[in-house]
Scaffold this motif. Structure first.
Motif, PDB file in Angstrom:
ATOM      1  N   VAL A 108       2.971   8.832   8.651  1.00  0.00           N
ATOM      2  CA  VAL A 108       3.665   7.878   7.459  1.00  0.00           C
ATOM      3  C   VAL A 108       1.741   8.355   7.397  1.00  0.00           C
ATOM      4  N   ALA A 109       0.997   8.380   8.274  1.00  0.00           N
ATOM      5  CA  ALA A 109      -0.372   7.577   8.128  1.00  0.00           C
ATOM      6  C   ALA A 109      -0.731   8.818   6.693  1.00  0.00           C
ATOM      7  N   GLN A 110      -0.057  10.589   6.455  1.00  0.00           N
ATOM      8  CA  GLN A 110      -0.822  11.033   6.162  1.00  0.00           C
ATOM      9  C   GLN A 110      -0.152  11.149   4.471  1.00  0.00           C
ATOM     10  N   MET A 111       1.614  10.686   4.768  1.00  0.00           N
ATOM     11  CA  MET A 111       2.395  10.343   3.706  1.00  0.00           C
ATOM     12  C   MET A 111       1.587   9.301   2.479  1.00  0.00           C
ATOM     13  N   LEU A 112       0.543   7.606   3.258  1.00  0.00           N
ATOM     14  CA  LEU A 112       0.518   6.790   2.807  1.00  0.00           C
ATOM     15  C   LEU A 112      -0.959   7.698   2.059  1.00  0.00           C
ATOM     16  N   THR A 113      -1.765   8.395   2.364  1.00  0.00           N
ATOM     17  CA  THR A 113      -2.789   8.369   2.393  1.00  0.00           C
ATOM     18  C   THR A 113      -1.811   9.930   1.100  1.00  0.00           C
ATOM     19  N   ASN A 114      -1.277  10.585   0.769  1.00  0.00           N
ATOM     20  CA  ASN A 114      -1.212  11.139  -0.044  1.00  0.00           C
ATOM     21  C   ASN A 114      -0.632   9.938  -1.695  1.00  0.00           C
ATOM     22  N   LEU A 115      -0.144   9.124  -0.523  1.00  0.00           N
ATOM     23  CA  LEU A 115       0.266   8.170  -2.090  1.00  0.00           C
ATOM     24  C   LEU A 115      -0.798   7.261  -3.170  1.00  0.00           C
ATOM     25  N   GLY A 116      -1.850   6.987  -2.358  1.00  0.00           N
ATOM     26  CA  GLY A 116      -2.890   6.562  -2.142  1.00  0.00           C
ATOM     27  C   GLY A 116      -3.757   5.377  -1.856  1.00  0.00           C
ATOM     28  N   VAL A 117      -3.055   4.683  -0.338  1.00  0.00           N
ATOM     29  CA  VAL A 117      -3.157   4.141   0.432  1.00  0.00           C
ATOM     30  C   VAL A 117      -4.887   4.166   0.945  1.00  0.00           C
ATOM     31  N   LYS A 118      -5.323   3.562   0.826  1.00  0.00           N
ATOM     32  CA  LYS A 118      -6.814   3.621   1.647  1.00  0.00           C
ATOM     33  C   LYS A 118      -6.713   2.292   2.061  1.00  0.00           C
ATOM     34  N   LYS A 119      -8.340   2.545   3.215  1.00  0.00           N
ATOM     35  CA  LYS A 119      -7.990   1.827   4.287  1.00  0.00           C
ATOM     36  C   LYS A 119      -8.460  -0.457   3.919  1.00  0.00           C
ATOM     37  N   GLY A 120      -8.130  -0.965   4.372  1.00  0.00           N
ATOM     38  CA  GLY A 120      -8.246  -2.361   3.972  1.00  0.00           C
ATOM     39  C   GLY A 120      -7.171  -2.513   2.878  1.00  0.00           C
ATOM     40  N   ASP A 121      -6.579  -1.555   1.928  1.00  0.00           N
ATOM     41  CA  ASP A 121      -5.241  -2.184   1.391  1.00  0.00           C
ATOM     42  C   ASP A 121      -4.045  -2.944   1.984  1.00  0.00           C
ATOM     43  N   ARG A 122      -3.300  -3.616   1.334  1.00  0.00           N
ATOM     44  CA  ARG A 122      -2.253  -4.785   2.082  1.00  0.00           C
ATOM     45  C   ARG A 122      -1.431  -3.234   1.561  1.00  0.00           C
ATOM     46  N   VAL A 123      -0.666  -3.461   2.471  1.00  0.00           N
ATOM     47  CA  VAL A 123       0.861  -2.275   2.758  1.00  0.00           C
ATOM     48  C   VAL A 123       2.080  -3.367   3.117  1.00  0.00           C
ATOM     49  N   CYS A 124       3.834  -3.831   2.122  1.00  0.00           N
ATOM     50  CA  CYS A 124       4.090  -4.573   2.127  1.00  0.00           C
ATOM     51  C   CYS A 124       5.521  -4.115   3.066  1.00  0.00           C
ATOM     52  N   ILE A 125       6.285  -3.881   3.849  1.00  0.00           N
ATOM     53  CA  ILE A 125       7.412  -3.494   4.939  1.00  0.00           C
ATOM     54  C   ILE A 125       8.040  -4.536   4.750  1.00  0.00           C
ATOM     55  N   TYR A 126       9.097  -4.126   3.954  1.00  0.00           N
ATOM     56  CA  TYR A 126      10.558  -4.880   4.008  1.00  0.00           C
ATOM     57  C   TYR A 126      11.489  -3.733   4.157  1.00  0.00           C
ATOM     58  N   MET A 127      11.934  -3.031   5.716  1.00  0.00           N
ATOM     59  CA  MET A 127      13.023  -3.433   6.141  1.00  0.00           C
ATOM     60  C   MET A 127      13.725  -4.077   7.056  1.00  0.00           C
ATOM     61  N   GLY A 128      14.518  -3.011   7.274  1.00  0.00           N
ATOM     62  CA  GLY A 128      16.207  -3.446   8.725  1.00  0.00           C
ATOM     63  C   GLY A 128      15.579  -3.054  10.005  1.00  0.00           C
ATOM     64  N   MET A 129      15.724  -3.032  10.506  1.00  0.00           N
ATOM     65  CA  MET A 129      15.068  -2.643  12.392  1.00  0.00           C
ATOM     66  C   MET A 129      15.739  -1.254  12.441  1.00  0.00           C
ATOM     67  N   VAL A 130      14.966  -0.551  12.204  1.00  0.00           N
ATOM     68  CA  VAL A 130      15.157   1.388  12.329  1.00  0.00           C
ATOM     69  C   VAL A 130      13.361   1.887  13.050  1.00  0.00           C
ATOM     70  N   PRO A 131      14.162   3.089  13.824  1.00  0.00           N
ATOM     71  CA  PRO A 131      12.461   3.364  14.210  1.00  0.00           C
ATOM     72  C   PRO A 131      11.228   3.610  12.871  1.00  0.00           C
ATOM     73  N   GLU A 132      12.017   3.916  12.057  1.00  0.00           N
ATOM     74  CA  GLU A 132      10.570   4.083  11.103  1.00  0.00           C
ATOM     75  C   GLU A 132      10.215   2.863  10.070  1.00  0.00           C
ATOM     76  N   LEU A 133      10.968   1.924  10.842  1.00  0.00           N
ATOM     77  CA  LEU A 133       9.966   0.407  10.465  1.00  0.00           C
ATOM     78  C   LEU A 133       8.827   0.575  11.032  1.00  0.00           C
ATOM     79  N   ALA A 134       8.887   0.925  12.635  1.00  0.00           N
ATOM     80  CA  ALA A 134       7.572   1.002  13.478  1.00  0.00           C
ATOM     81  C   ALA A 134       6.811   1.876  13.051  1.00  0.00           C
ATOM     82  N   TYR A 135       7.441   3.146  12.702  1.00  0.00           N
ATOM     83  CA  TYR A 135       6.442   4.084  12.336  1.00  0.00           C
ATOM     84  C   TYR A 135       5.755   3.714  10.876  1.00  0.00           C
ATOM     85  N   ALA A 136       6.287   3.101  10.456  1.00  0.00           N
ATOM     86  CA  ALA A 136       5.526   2.529   9.182  1.00  0.00           C
ATOM     87  C   ALA A 136       5.086   1.168   9.741  1.00  0.00           C
TER      88      ALA A 136
END
Ligand code: PRX
Length: 641
Positions: A108-136
């Protein structure tokens, strides 16, 4: 892993508590030594509650994911970090080992980096209770992005407000979420929230329900594709790595929105080191977690309880945390007990509203389940009434499990007042004693501190603890006025509280205009604003009233003009409006149409009167002489629903 700072006896509690209050710096520095730092601190604590400015471990650097994941790999890499129980009991359980968690979080860290997310950026997480939410969540923390999880029950409008407030440019969501027999179209709600939004650059969509979704070119990407790509980048010759970003101790870890008595929900900001220490320390001490235990916190990660006691607390302790996608009453009211039986759960942490609701279904659902693995029970989110406490203790704990009644708030980051399971005495309906580091005081309405036992007043905290709220995102002044101005040099909780003759604390409920419905915090002003959005509504006033299951119900008094719909349909329209603006959790339980509201000459609504009427009071309404039109009160009493 041993837990050297677990308190084991009542005498030790008193000793440790004393030390923590007399010398908090030495106390927390010693505990901090048990964590992984990239650089140690220059000073332990600098604080004032006037600005407020609170700094724990200034100068230190760390990454919380190294503390929650990497440091466990050598000793417990193949042990379960997360046991995931799906909504549908027929579906396969997923066991996420620490090794697997590490790999996914690196991806996920690599994926976010690939998508252009940088330190300090805000990421909104709107998911159900799946393990991927924890990974995110953890993937954000790995690169130093600030996560802001929004509960899957909030409406598109609520998401839009939060995105705007947090100035978030990235979203991680699912196509849909399964909860009981409902399918919530998360991505579609995100699409609605993004109408007119110019800031969001990327939306990552994880496939959970296979609900058809619209994917916008250039903006929307699939989690599965991005993660597969990232996998090739983070895994070389079977070795997985993604460097954890060095973060300052006081850098923000997350924003979590919560309701206050006025205005829109505010973004509570927690910073990394203090929050981590507190989540870990309270988890280990309150629940007395021992290696190998299975901890089941039934909250959703969209709330602070899930942040601290599904993710950061347990994982920082190398524990096994059970994450449940569904609801307690589906497919039937035995689901919690079935999960306890199936996964041999040792600690069950839930809310009084769930206990009361399950109580109502009777013992048939409990009878044929093996609950003998349970060792500790916990309650959170609202006052637990004695009847529910005893039912929980007898029928679920079989009289042998201590119950921890944990009082805390989104703003406090973790548990503040609670008994320690089996270590300090419990008392039904009492949160009992403060945790080490917590200095509670009761004050009267003039701010005078009430000393001694057998007193009740407003609950404040006098000393900075590691995970005290740092700011409200984008508006520090709001943080100051909300929490630190009512009583100088104290954090004001908004709760009323009683200290009994033995010094035990009993929380009596909010003293401000915040409601607590099924353990969910909802501001009366928020609900009023939503009701007022209905085209026929002139004005409204919302109060809470005692509700057998939800703890508090929402009672709305509405001045309504003009609609071709009959009254019952109009009420439905209003409920629909509230659902749209906030979410179904804020729908009033009762709506009464009125011709006027009890107002003082200065135009202030006297909620005290409305509260009494909502409670069913007809005679002792109190003094109405200051009202502009006292006759209004009789009319409201006559029409009460
Ligand atoms: O009124 C108190 C109540 O929940 C409020 C905090 O809500 P929230 O920020 O959503 O956090 C809920 C989970 C920690 C408090 O101001 N509350 C929480 N725990 C208890 C409680 N009331 C009584 N007893 C508790 N154990």
């Amino acid at each position: 892993m041993t837990y050297p700072y677990q308190i084991k006896t009542l005498a030790q509690y008193h000793e440790v508590y004393q030390k923590s209050i007399e010398n908090p710096e030495a106390f927390w520095a010693e505990i901090a030594e048990n964590f992984v730092w990239k650089k140690k601190w220059d000073s332990v604590l600098n604080w004032n509650f006037t600005e407020p400015k609170i700094e724990w471990f200034a100068g230190a650097q760390l990454n919380i994911t190294e503390n929650c994941i990497d440091r466990h790999l050598a000793t417990r890499g193949e042990e379960a970090a997360i046991i995931w129980e799906p909504n549908n009991p027929e579906e396969r359980t997923r066991i996420v080992t620490y090794n697997r968690l590490h790999k996914r979080v690196c991806q996920v860290a690599q994926m976010l980096t690939n998508l252009g997310v940088k330190k300090g950026d805000r990421v909104c997480i709107y998911m159900g209770m799946v393990p991927e939410l924890a990974y995110a969540v953890l993937g954000c923390a790995r690169i130093g992005a600030i996560h802001s999880v929004v509960f899957g029950g909030f409406s598109a409008q609520s998401i839009a407000d939060r995105l705007e407030d947090a100035q978030a440019a990235f979203i991680i969501t699912c196509d849909g979420a399964e909860r009981g027999n409902k399918n919530i179209p998360l991505k579609s709600l995100i699409d609605d929230a993004l109408i007119g939004n110019k800031l969001v650059k990327k939306v990552v969509v994880y496939t959970r329900t296979r609900t058809p979704v619209s994917m916008l070119k250039g903006r929307d990407v699939w989690w599965e594709d991005e993660m597969e790509h990232a996998e090739h980048q983070v895994e070389k010759n079977g070795v997985v790595s993604f460097p954890a970003e060095p973060m300052n101790a006081e850098d923000p870890l997350f924003i979590l929105y919560t309701s206050g008595s006025t205005g829109k929900p505010k973004g509570v900001v927690h910073s990394i080191a203090g929050y981590m220490l507190w989540a870990n320390y309270t988890f280990l001490n309150v629940f007395q977690y021992q290696k190998g235990m299975v901890h089941f916190c039934t909250a959703d990660i969209g709330w602070i309880t899930g942040h601290s006691y599904i993710l950061y607390g347990p994982l920082s302790a190398g524990a096994t945390s059970l994450m449940f996608e569904g609801i307690p009453t589906w497919p039937d009211a035995g689901r919690f007990w079935e999960i306890v039986d199936k996964h041999q759960v040792n600690i069950l942490y839930t809310a009084p509203t769930a206990i009361r609701s399950l109580m109502g279904f009777g013992l048939d659902y409990v009878k044929n389940k093996d609950l003998s693995s349970l060792k500790v029970l916990g309650s959170v989110g609202e006052p637990i009434n004695e009847e529910a406490w005893h039912w929980f203790s007898q029928n679920i704990g079989k009289g042998k499990c201590p119950i921890v009644d944990t009082w805390w708030q989104t703003e406090t980051g973790g548990i503040m007042i609670s008994n320690l399971a089996g270590v300090t005495p419990q008392k039904p309906a009492h949160a009992t004693l403060p945790l080490p580091g917590v200095l509670p005081v009761l004050v009267d309405e003039n701010g005078k501190e009430l000393v001694g036992n057998g007193v009740s007043g407003n609950l404040c905290i006098k000393q900075a603890w590691p995970s005290v709220i740092r700011t409200t995102y984008g508006d520090h002044e709001r943080c100051r006025t909300n929490y630190f101005t009512a009583y100088p040099n104290m954090y004001f909780t908004g709760d009323g509280c009683l200290r009994d003759e033995e010094g035990n604390y009993r929380i009596t409920g909010r003293v401000d205009d915040v409601l607590n419905v099924s353990g969910h915090r909802i501001g009366t002003a928020e609900v009023e604003n939503a009701i007022n959005m209905h085209s026929g509504v002139v004005e409204s006033a919302v109060v809470g009233y005692p509700h057998d299951i939800k703890g508090q119900g929402i009672y709305a008094y509405v001045i309504f003009e003009g609609s071709h719909h009959e009254e019952s349909l109009t009420k439905q329209d209003i409920l629909q409006t509230v659902s749209r603006i906030i979410g179904a959790i804020a729908k009033p339980d009762k709506i009464q149409f009125v011709t006027g509201l009890p107002k003082t000459r200065s135009g202030k609504i006297m909620r005290r009167i409305l509260r009494k009427i909502a409670e069913g009071e007809t005679a002792n309404i109190g003094d109405t002489s200051t009202l502009l039109d006292p006759a209004v009160v009789d009319d409201i009493i006559k029409g009460a629903v």
